[in-house]
Write an enzyme that holds these catalytic residues in place. Structure first.
Site, mmCIF file in Angstrom:
data_model
loop_
_atom_site.group_PDB
_atom_site.id
_atom_site.type_symbol
_atom_site.label_atom_id
_atom_site.label_comp_id
_atom_site.label_asym_id
_atom_site.label_seq_id
_atom_site.Cartn_x
_atom_site.Cartn_y
_atom_site.Cartn_z
ATOM 1 N N LYS A 49 0.842 -1.197 0.000
ATOM 2 C CA LYS A 49 0.000 0.000 0.000
ATOM 3 C C LYS A 49 0.879 1.250 0.000
ATOM 4 O O LYS A 49 2.097 1.145 0.217
ATOM 5 C CB LYS A 49 -0.896 -0.031 1.247
ATOM 6 N N ARG A 152 -10.327 -0.205 14.992
ATOM 7 C CA ARG A 152 -10.022 0.566 13.788
ATOM 8 C C ARG A 152 -10.995 0.123 12.716
ATOM 9 O O ARG A 152 -12.118 0.600 12.669
ATOM 10 C CB ARG A 152 -8.544 0.347 13.407
ATOM 11 N N TYR A 272 18.432 28.738 9.412
ATOM 12 C CA TYR A 272 17.299 29.543 9.888
ATOM 13 C C TYR A 272 17.304 29.690 11.411
ATOM 14 O O TYR A 272 17.593 28.732 12.136
ATOM 15 C CB TYR A 272 15.985 28.888 9.480
ATOM 16 N N MET A 330 13.420 23.794 3.507
ATOM 17 C CA MET A 330 12.545 23.121 2.532
ATOM 18 C C MET A 330 13.322 22.302 1.511
ATOM 19 O O MET A 330 12.965 21.173 1.197
ATOM 20 C CB MET A 330 11.675 24.157 1.811
HETATM 21 C C1 LIG Z 1 -0.040 -2.012 6.678
HETATM 22 C C2 LIG Z 1 -0.654 -3.284 7.092
HETATM 23 C C3 LIG Z 1 0.137 -4.447 7.222
HETATM 24 C C4 LIG Z 1 1.637 -4.420 7.144
HETATM 25 O O1 LIG Z 1 2.121 -3.803 8.317
HETATM 26 P P1 LIG Z 1 3.669 -3.701 8.682
HETATM 27 O O2 LIG Z 1 3.694 -3.224 10.078
HETATM 28 O O3 LIG Z 1 4.261 -2.731 7.724
HETATM 29 O O4 LIG Z 1 4.250 -5.053 8.520
HETATM 30 C C5 LIG Z 1 -0.519 -5.633 7.484
HETATM 31 N N1 LIG Z 1 -1.860 -5.671 7.652
HETATM 32 C C6 LIG Z 1 -2.635 -4.580 7.571
HETATM 33 C C7 LIG Z 1 -4.094 -4.680 7.790
HETATM 34 C C8 LIG Z 1 -2.055 -3.348 7.313
HETATM 35 O O5 LIG Z 1 -2.823 -2.255 7.264
#
Ligand SMILES: *Cc1c(COP(=O)(O)O)cnc(C)c1O
Length: 388
Positions: A49, A152, A272, A330
């Site tokens: 993702k 969640r 800065y 930046m």
């Molecule tokens: C992002 C995610 C993972 C992977 O998590 P990591 O901590 O990066 O290994 C697995 N399951 C779900 C539901 C996630 O949202």
């Protein structure tokens, strides 16, 4: 080859002075194999993702497919559609792509077209999916996510009878039941409670594949592996919280070029807010990387609140560690290169901000964040280079 993620032309060669991340696809594959070997018969998937944790979901998935991975997890249907197109273009047909954030009715046709498996986390999503299938006259597999303690996303165990009714109706074809660990890497109490609850839920879905573990969970042994583990950060070389995660190799290396080197006198200041007060004559390398590139301002050497509690970040230049000096701006970051031999640092010299010589988790610690945020927050003008 450099991939541009913005309108900024990325050099296909290494002549560009702009920041870049080099992705070691062999290390990525090695990490996948390490995790796969830990979990015996369980399948090892990959969370890709957020564009493969910032590293390019298609390229990352192609490499992982090559290592043997067939189960990929994205957040959104749109991400899944793009990933499917990338895998199909490479002739990698038999991957499963799970969409963690489920579907709305409007997403269903695209999901079907791209052969995505939605992870349904509430009754409304189940209803939308079933209605979408009916409208399309299609049958397709789905996954279910249950809530076991994170509060969640997820169905409640009390909703199982409604889920079973949808299954009995024929439209809902459940192929995977999953839940997500809230504290895989800290403390055992909550995760044990989640595991027990998950087991109880899975009783209602005999013969259906089960998945509970993320990266940290992948190190917890067979009790947590079930049929499919879903690591993300560990594949990309981030700390997963287990003592044995030291076997994982760094995958992403962020480098940027020195643009200018100058010497300032003791008593002067730099950057800065004059936040860096120089207590000695100091050679300063000005590097073309800043918070717009995702290098966090909170990693500054001085002049940010976190410096009252922990040291700032360091970079690696010409074989030496060099502290970040003053505030990250930046587009630019100053490094104190006083202790690096002068002849080794000149305009064009590239400094490593994380990678094999500067652990990404150490940078994250300095900035009060986690490696996930550094990777997924890489700016649009950071080119991605793949190295195998
Ligand atoms: C992002 C995610 C993972 C992977 O998590 P990591 O901590 O990066 O290994 C697995 N399951 C779900 C539901 C996630 O949202």
């Amino acid at each position: 080859m450099a991939a541009s993620r913005s309108g900024v032309p990325a050099s296909p060669h290494h002549h560009s002075r702009m920041p870049r991340v080099t992705i070691d696809t062999e290390a990525l594959k090695a990490n996948w194999r390490t995790l796969d070997a830990l979990n015996g018969p369980a399948r090892t998937g990959a969370a890709v993702k957020a564009d493969g944790y910032g590293l390019g979901a298609v390229r990352v998935s192609q490499a992982l497919f090559d290592a043997g991975c067939r189960d990929f997890f994205v957040a959104w249907a749109e991400e899944g559609v793009a990933l499917r197109a990338g895998l199909d273009a490479a002739g990698l047909g038999d991957a499963r792509i799970f969409v963690l954030q489920g579907v709305a009715l409007d997403d269903v046709p695209a999901c079907l077209e791209a052969r995505l498996i939605p992870v349904l986390s509430n009754l409304a999503e189940i209803a939308a999916w079933c209605e979408g299938l009916e409208r399309a006259g299609a049958k397709a597999p789905a996954a279910l996510q249950f809530e076991t303690g994170m509060n969640r996303l997820g169905l409640d165990a009390a909703e199982i009878p409604i889920v079973k009714a949808a299954q009995a109706g024929g439209a809902l074809d459940v192929r995977l039941v999953m839940s997500h660990l809230a504290s895989a890497d800290e403390g055992t109490e909550q995760r044990e409670a989640q595991r027990r609850q998950f087991l109880a839920i899975c009783e209602y879905f005999p013969g259906v594949e089960r998945s509970l573990a993320n990266s940290a969970g992948s190190f917890l042994g067979p009790d947590y592996a079930f049929d499919l583990v879903r690591p993300g950060i560990a594949l990309y070389g981030g700390r997963a919280g287990a003592p044995s995660d030291g076997k994982l190799e760094p995958v992403a290396t962020l480098t940027a070029a020195v643009l200018q080197v100058r010497t300032a006198k003791a008593g002067e200041a730099a950057g800065y807010g004059a936040a860096a007060k120089l207590s000695r004559d100091t050679r300063i390398a000005t590097v073309g990387l800043g918070y717009a590139d995702g290098y966090p301002r909170a990693a500054s050497g001085a002049g940010v609140p976190l410096r009252e509690t922990r040291p700032g970040a360091v970079a690696f230049v010409a074989g030496h560690l060099a502290p970040v000096l003053g505030r990250v701006s930046m587009d630019l970051t100053l490094l104190d290169v006083t202790d690096v031999p002068a002849e080794l640092v000149e305009p064009g010299t590239r400094a490593e901000f994380f990678g094999p010589n500067v652990a990404i988790d150490d940078v994250a610690d300095a900035a009060g964040t986690i490696a996930y945020e550094l990777l997924t927050g890489l700016g649009k003008r950071v080119a991605l280079n793949y190295q195998s």
